[in-house]
Scaffold this motif. Structure first.
Motif, PDB file in Angstrom:
ATOM      1  N   SER A 187       0.835  -1.201   0.000  1.00 35.40           N
ATOM      2  CA  SER A 187       0.000   0.000   0.000  1.00 35.40           C
ATOM      3  C   SER A 187       0.870   1.251   0.000  1.00 35.40           C
ATOM      4  O   SER A 187       2.033   1.218   0.408  1.00 35.40           O
ATOM      5  N   ARG A 188       0.308   2.345  -0.439  1.00 33.45           N
ATOM      6  CA  ARG A 188       0.983   3.643  -0.470  1.00 33.45           C
ATOM      7  C   ARG A 188       0.203   4.633   0.401  1.00 33.45           C
ATOM      8  O   ARG A 188      -1.020   4.577   0.470  1.00 33.45           O
ATOM      9  N   LEU A 189       0.929   5.525   1.054  1.00 29.58           N
ATOM     10  CA  LEU A 189       0.287   6.556   1.865  1.00 29.58           C
ATOM     11  C   LEU A 189      -0.190   7.685   0.977  1.00 29.58           C
ATOM     12  O   LEU A 189       0.510   8.109   0.051  1.00 29.58           O
ATOM     13  N   VAL A 190      -1.391   8.192   1.286  1.00 28.62           N
ATOM     14  CA  VAL A 190      -1.976   9.303   0.548  1.00 28.62           C
ATOM     15  C   VAL A 190      -2.442  10.329   1.565  1.00 28.62           C
ATOM     16  O   VAL A 190      -3.346  10.056   2.368  1.00 28.62           O
ATOM     17  N   CYS A 191      -1.826  11.498   1.580  1.00 31.02           N
ATOM     18  CA  CYS A 191      -2.209  12.578   2.494  1.00 31.02           C
ATOM     19  C   CYS A 191      -3.255  13.446   1.796  1.00 31.02           C
ATOM     20  O   CYS A 191      -2.969  14.102   0.795  1.00 31.02           O
ATOM     21  N   GLY A 192      -4.470  13.443   2.321  1.00 32.56           N
ATOM     22  CA  GLY A 192      -5.553  14.172   1.671  1.00 32.56           C
ATOM     23  C   GLY A 192      -6.304  13.270   0.717  1.00 32.56           C
ATOM     24  O   GLY A 192      -5.973  12.107   0.505  1.00 32.56           O
ATOM     25  N   ASP A 193      -7.355  13.812   0.127  1.00 33.29           N
ATOM     26  CA  ASP A 193      -8.174  13.044  -0.799  1.00 33.29           C
ATOM     27  C   ASP A 193      -7.539  13.033  -2.178  1.00 33.29           C
ATOM     28  O   ASP A 193      -7.223  14.096  -2.730  1.00 33.29           O
ATOM     29  N   PRO A 194      -7.342  11.847  -2.785  1.00 41.30           N
ATOM     30  CA  PRO A 194      -6.815  11.794  -4.145  1.00 41.30           C
ATOM     31  C   PRO A 194      -7.818  12.394  -5.128  1.00 41.30           C
ATOM     32  O   PRO A 194      -9.025  12.307  -4.919  1.00 41.30           O
ATOM     33  N   PRO A 195      -7.346  13.015  -6.189  1.00 40.61           N
ATOM     34  CA  PRO A 195      -8.268  13.587  -7.162  1.00 40.61           C
ATOM     35  C   PRO A 195      -8.981  12.502  -7.951  1.00 40.61           C
ATOM     36  O   PRO A 195      -8.398  11.484  -8.312  1.00 40.61           O
ATOM     37  N   GLY A 196     -10.256  12.733  -8.211  1.00 39.69           N
ATOM     38  CA  GLY A 196     -11.020  11.817  -9.036  1.00 39.69           C
ATOM     39  C   GLY A 196     -11.562  10.633  -8.262  1.00 39.69           C
ATOM     40  O   GLY A 196     -11.090  10.307  -7.172  1.00 39.69           O
ATOM     41  N   PRO A 197     -12.569   9.958  -8.831  1.00 37.29           N
ATOM     42  CA  PRO A 197     -13.146   8.787  -8.162  1.00 37.29           C
ATOM     43  C   PRO A 197     -12.226   7.587  -8.248  1.00 37.29           C
ATOM     44  O   PRO A 197     -11.312   7.518  -9.076  1.00 37.29           O
ATOM     45  N   ALA A 198     -12.476   6.610  -7.379  1.00 36.57           N
ATOM     46  CA  ALA A 198     -11.672   5.391  -7.358  1.00 36.57           C
ATOM     47  C   ALA A 198     -11.986   4.536  -8.584  1.00 36.57           C
ATOM     48  O   ALA A 198     -13.149   4.433  -9.015  1.00 36.57           O
ATOM     49  N   VAL A 199     -10.972   3.932  -9.151  1.00 34.16           N
ATOM     50  CA  VAL A 199     -11.137   3.057 -10.309  1.00 34.16           C
ATOM     51  C   VAL A 199     -11.433   1.650  -9.814  1.00 34.16           C
ATOM     52  O   VAL A 199     -11.190   1.327  -8.646  1.00 34.16           O
ATOM     53  N   PRO A 200     -11.994   0.774 -10.682  1.00 42.47           N
ATOM     54  CA  PRO A 200     -12.279  -0.605 -10.248  1.00 42.47           C
ATOM     55  C   PRO A 200     -11.013  -1.303  -9.753  1.00 42.47           C
ATOM     56  O   PRO A 200      -9.959  -1.242 -10.376  1.00 42.47           O
ATOM     57  N   GLY A 201     -11.137  -1.967  -8.620  1.00 45.48           N
ATOM     58  CA  GLY A 201     -10.009  -2.663  -8.018  1.00 45.48           C
ATOM     59  C   GLY A 201      -9.167  -1.812  -7.096  1.00 45.48           C
ATOM     60  O   GLY A 201      -8.266  -2.330  -6.435  1.00 45.48           O
ATOM     61  N   GLU A 202      -9.444  -0.505  -7.017  1.00 42.91           N
ATOM     62  CA  GLU A 202      -8.653   0.386  -6.170  1.00 42.91           C
ATOM     63  C   GLU A 202      -9.291   0.492  -4.794  1.00 42.91           C
ATOM     64  O   GLU A 202     -10.512   0.625  -4.655  1.00 42.91           O
ATOM     65  N   GLU A 203      -8.465   0.450  -3.769  1.00 37.23           N
ATOM     66  CA  GLU A 203      -8.894   0.609  -2.384  1.00 37.23           C
ATOM     67  C   GLU A 203      -8.300   1.889  -1.832  1.00 37.23           C
ATOM     68  O   GLU A 203      -7.088   2.113  -1.915  1.00 37.23           O
ATOM     69  N   ARG A 204      -9.154   2.755  -1.258  1.00 40.08           N
ATOM     70  CA  ARG A 204      -8.722   3.995  -0.598  1.00 40.08           C
ATOM     71  C   ARG A 204      -9.352   4.066   0.778  1.00 40.08           C
ATOM     72  O   ARG A 204     -10.541   4.329   0.912  1.00 40.08           O
ATOM     73  N   LYS A 205      -8.600   3.800   1.775  1.00 38.27           N
ATOM     74  CA  LYS A 205      -9.097   3.892   3.142  1.00 38.27           C
ATOM     75  C   LYS A 205      -7.939   4.204   4.081  1.00 38.27           C
ATOM     76  O   LYS A 205      -6.814   3.734   3.866  1.00 38.27           O
ATOM     77  N   PHE A 206      -8.240   4.997   5.106  1.00 36.76           N
ATOM     78  CA  PHE A 206      -7.279   5.300   6.178  1.00 36.76           C
ATOM     79  C   PHE A 206      -5.990   5.921   5.640  1.00 36.76           C
ATOM     80  O   PHE A 206      -4.914   5.715   6.190  1.00 36.76           O
ATOM     81  N   GLY A 207      -6.084   6.678   4.559  1.00 39.06           N
ATOM     82  CA  GLY A 207      -4.893   7.272   3.983  1.00 39.06           C
ATOM     83  C   GLY A 207      -4.002   6.284   3.263  1.00 39.06           C
ATOM     84  O   GLY A 207      -2.863   6.602   2.951  1.00 39.06           O
ATOM     85  N   ARG A 208      -4.513   5.088   2.988  1.00 42.38           N
ATOM     86  CA  ARG A 208      -3.771   4.076   2.238  1.00 42.38           C
ATOM     87  C   ARG A 208      -4.444   3.859   0.889  1.00 42.38           C
ATOM     88  O   ARG A 208      -5.666   3.959   0.766  1.00 42.38           O
ATOM     89  N   GLN A 209      -3.617   3.514  -0.070  1.00 38.55           N
ATOM     90  CA  GLN A 209      -4.115   3.288  -1.426  1.00 38.55           C
ATOM     91  C   GLN A 209      -3.384   2.091  -2.026  1.00 38.55           C
ATOM     92  O   GLN A 209      -2.152   1.999  -1.955  1.00 38.55           O
ATOM     93  N   PHE A 210      -4.148   1.157  -2.594  1.00 35.43           N
ATOM     94  CA  PHE A 210      -3.552   0.012  -3.281  1.00 35.43           C
ATOM     95  C   PHE A 210      -4.574  -0.548  -4.264  1.00 35.43           C
ATOM     96  O   PHE A 210      -5.771  -0.242  -4.198  1.00 35.43           O
ATOM     97  N   TRP A 211      -4.077  -1.381  -5.187  1.00 36.12           N
ATOM     98  CA  TRP A 211      -4.912  -1.964  -6.233  1.00 36.12           C
ATOM     99  C   TRP A 211      -4.940  -3.479  -6.073  1.00 36.12           C
ATOM    100  O   TRP A 211      -3.900  -4.121  -5.876  1.00 36.12           O
ATOM    101  N   VAL A 212      -6.145  -4.041  -6.134  1.00 37.82           N
ATOM    102  CA  VAL A 212      -6.350  -5.484  -6.002  1.00 37.82           C
ATOM    103  C   VAL A 212      -6.620  -6.057  -7.388  1.00 37.82           C
ATOM    104  O   VAL A 212      -7.487  -5.563  -8.115  1.00 37.82           O
ATOM    105  N   GLU A 213      -5.889  -7.106  -7.741  1.00 37.89           N
ATOM    106  CA  GLU A 213      -5.997  -7.675  -9.076  1.00 37.89           C
ATOM    107  C   GLU A 213      -6.752  -8.996  -9.104  1.00 37.89           C
ATOM    108  O   GLU A 213      -7.078  -9.486 -10.188  1.00 37.89           O
ATOM    109  N   ALA A 214      -7.035  -9.615  -7.965  1.00 39.96           N
ATOM    110  CA  ALA A 214      -7.717 -10.904  -7.940  1.00 39.96           C
ATOM    111  C   ALA A 214      -9.164 -10.760  -8.373  1.00 39.96           C
ATOM    112  O   ALA A 214      -9.812  -9.734  -8.119  1.00 39.96           O
ATOM    113  N   ALA A 215      -9.690 -11.800  -9.009  1.00 38.89           N
ATOM    114  CA  ALA A 215     -11.076 -11.749  -9.489  1.00 38.89           C
ATOM    115  C   ALA A 215     -12.057 -11.697  -8.334  1.00 38.89           C
ATOM    116  O   ALA A 215     -13.121 -11.081  -8.435  1.00 38.89           O
ATOM    117  N   GLY A 216     -11.731 -12.335  -7.221  1.00 38.90           N
ATOM    118  CA  GLY A 216     -12.635 -12.341  -6.074  1.00 38.90           C
ATOM    119  C   GLY A 216     -12.574 -11.100  -5.229  1.00 38.90           C
ATOM    120  O   GLY A 216     -13.305 -10.989  -4.231  1.00 38.90           O
TER     121      GLY A 216
END
Length: 478
Positions: free
Chosen positions: A177-206
């Protein structure tokens, strides 16, 4: 519970003082506090007054850090002595008292976005044994095809790049995961998780439920929030202080059962106290308005209270309140209220109790911003149901019947002439508040100065002796 309200002080005298959290190395203050980055932030922003916010364990270095930044930038530095609420939140209220134009926030942070002032987070680069951490990860996940998301406390974020270089060649399905200070611009893309100032992308189908979570950091509120929010993922952790890795054994189901019990208490409540636990997190005013409207539609009375950091003694003064809801950041909202006279719930739990359109799905929300209009988890209030058509509900705690439907919104407000009244002979106007009028009727109101109302009298000799037998009472011998 009685010890929370009254104590003889013996516990405080016998309490063993434990060492504070990891302090900064005195030989490398510039590196630990990232002096160059802080000075560049002040110079590039053209700030002339800057507030420095430190947690208690780092406050001893505040004077030295402020002096060095002042010498480099020429700006005035003000050290905030005590935070209004939690130290993880940026204290914009205290910064505004000195007219600060920006805030340098040091130490652990919840990374909640702020409303007014520009903020630079400097977490402090706590040491991490990369080799030992990687070894603990391999012991916990011997299968090289394991799907794991690596999270970390903010004070160890600086070392995640080195850990990633060691583990990625061996584990192709690992995600950092990566730290994100403040709200990232734009809506979250499919598979992207944004919570608690952390951001990461999930690639699994489930989705995320196919992954395990590995947390680098000590046990605390941050880990608890992660485990409740991502309660379908197994968690493991590595504690850099002890150098040990372990599988987290927190019974998430038991913790969720406790929270759902509080939801049932909220359904039974008639009077709700809204505790303002933050004045800096963006969106808190919108949430306060939303909660007042929700409680009014649910037929419950509400009082908004600003008491600073809540504790049992403060909240015990409001005996009329059946339950409290705490509006705070994601980490501070999970308050253990077992020692409190009345339970304290989160905004999400209050919504579960009062909004018939919101149902329990297994996903627990600790960030109140997810409940606001336009957010991912916002649920509109359903239309009102006539009382004759409402389906009654039975309390699982008291066994009594209760109403769970929403009332109609008022079509009109009372005339403005009844909302104001003359307060005194100077013709000063005051707004009539039903809550204030009710508290005024109390027989005991605490200590009051009552200047000019108490007659002046000469000092006289008081009674002497002890309460069991004063000298002027006499003593009858059996």
């Amino acid at each position: 519970m009685a010890a929370a309200f009254s104590s003889d002080g013996e516990a405080a005298l016998r309490r063993e003082l434990l060492p504070a959290g990891a302090a900064a190395p005195q030989a490398d203050l510039d590196g630990f506090y990232e002096m160059g980055r802080a000075a560049a932030f002040v110079r590039d922003g053209g700030f002339r007054k800057v507030a420095l916010q430190f947690p208690d364990e780092l406050l001893a270095d505040a004077v030295e850090v402020a002096a060095r930044i002042e010498a480099v930038t020429g700006a005035e530095m003000y050290v905030l002595g005590d935070t209004t609420y939690g130290s993880c939140c940026v204290d914009e209220v205290a910064a505004e008292h000195v007219g600060a134009e920006a805030v340098l926030h040091y130490g652990p942070a919840c990374l909640s976005p702020c409303r007014k002032l520009p903020v630079l987070h400097i977490f402090g680069q706590q040491p991490l044994d990369i080799g030992r951490c990687a070894e603990a990860f391999r012991e916990l996940y011997p299968e090289r095809q394991s799907r794991v998301v690596v999270l970390s406390d903010v004070v160890y974020a600086h070392a995640m790049g080195d850990l990633e270089q060691q583990l990625c060649p061996e584990y192709p399905n690992i995600i950092f995961s990566r730290l994100v200070c403040g709200d990232p611009p734009g809506p979250a893309v499919p598979g992207e998780e944004r919570k608690f100032g952390r951001q990461f992308w999930v690639e699994a189908a489930g989705g995320l439920q196919d992954y395990a979570m590995f947390y680098v950091g000590a046990e605390g509120l941050a880990l608890t929030s992660f485990m409740l929010t991502w309660n379908r993922c197994p968690f493991s952790s590595f504690n850099p202080m002890s150098g040990c890795g372990r599988r987290e054994t927190l019974n998430v189901n038991r913790a969720l059962m406790r929270r759902l019990y509080l939801v049932e208490r909220a359904r039974d409540a008639r009077v709700v106290g809204i505790l303002v636990g933050t004045l800096g997190v963006a969106g808190y005013l919108t949430l306060l308005q939303h909660l007042r409207e929700l409680l009014r539609r649910a037929g419950k009375r509400s009082y908004t209270l600003a008491v600073g950091k809540p504790n049992p003694a403060k909240l015990a003064n409001f005996l009329e309140v059946d339950i409290f809801v705490l509006v705070a950041c994601a980490q501070n909202s999970l308050l253990d209220s077992s020692d409190f006279y009345r339970p304290v719930v989160t905004p999400y739990e209050l919504e579960l109790a009062c909004n018939p359109a919101r149902e329990w799905t297994g996903n627990y929300l600790t960030d109140f911003r997810d409940l606001l209009p336009g957010a991912c988890a916002h649920v509109e209030l359903p239309p009102a149901v006539p009382t004759a058509e409402a389906v009654p509900d039975v309390s699982l705690i008291t066994g009594n019947m209760r109403a769970t439907h929403l009332c109609d919104s008022p079509t009109s407000l009372p005339p403005s002439s009844t909302a104001l009244a003359s307060r005194d002979q100077t013709r000063a106007l005051a707004e009539i508040s039903p809550a204030a009028s009710f508290l005024e009727s109390r027989s005991w109101r605490g200590l009051e100065q009552q200047l000019g109302q108490t007659p002046v009298s000469k000092a006289v000799q008081g009674r002497r002796g002890i309460a069991i037998a004063y000298e002027d009472e006499g003593c009858e011998q059996p």
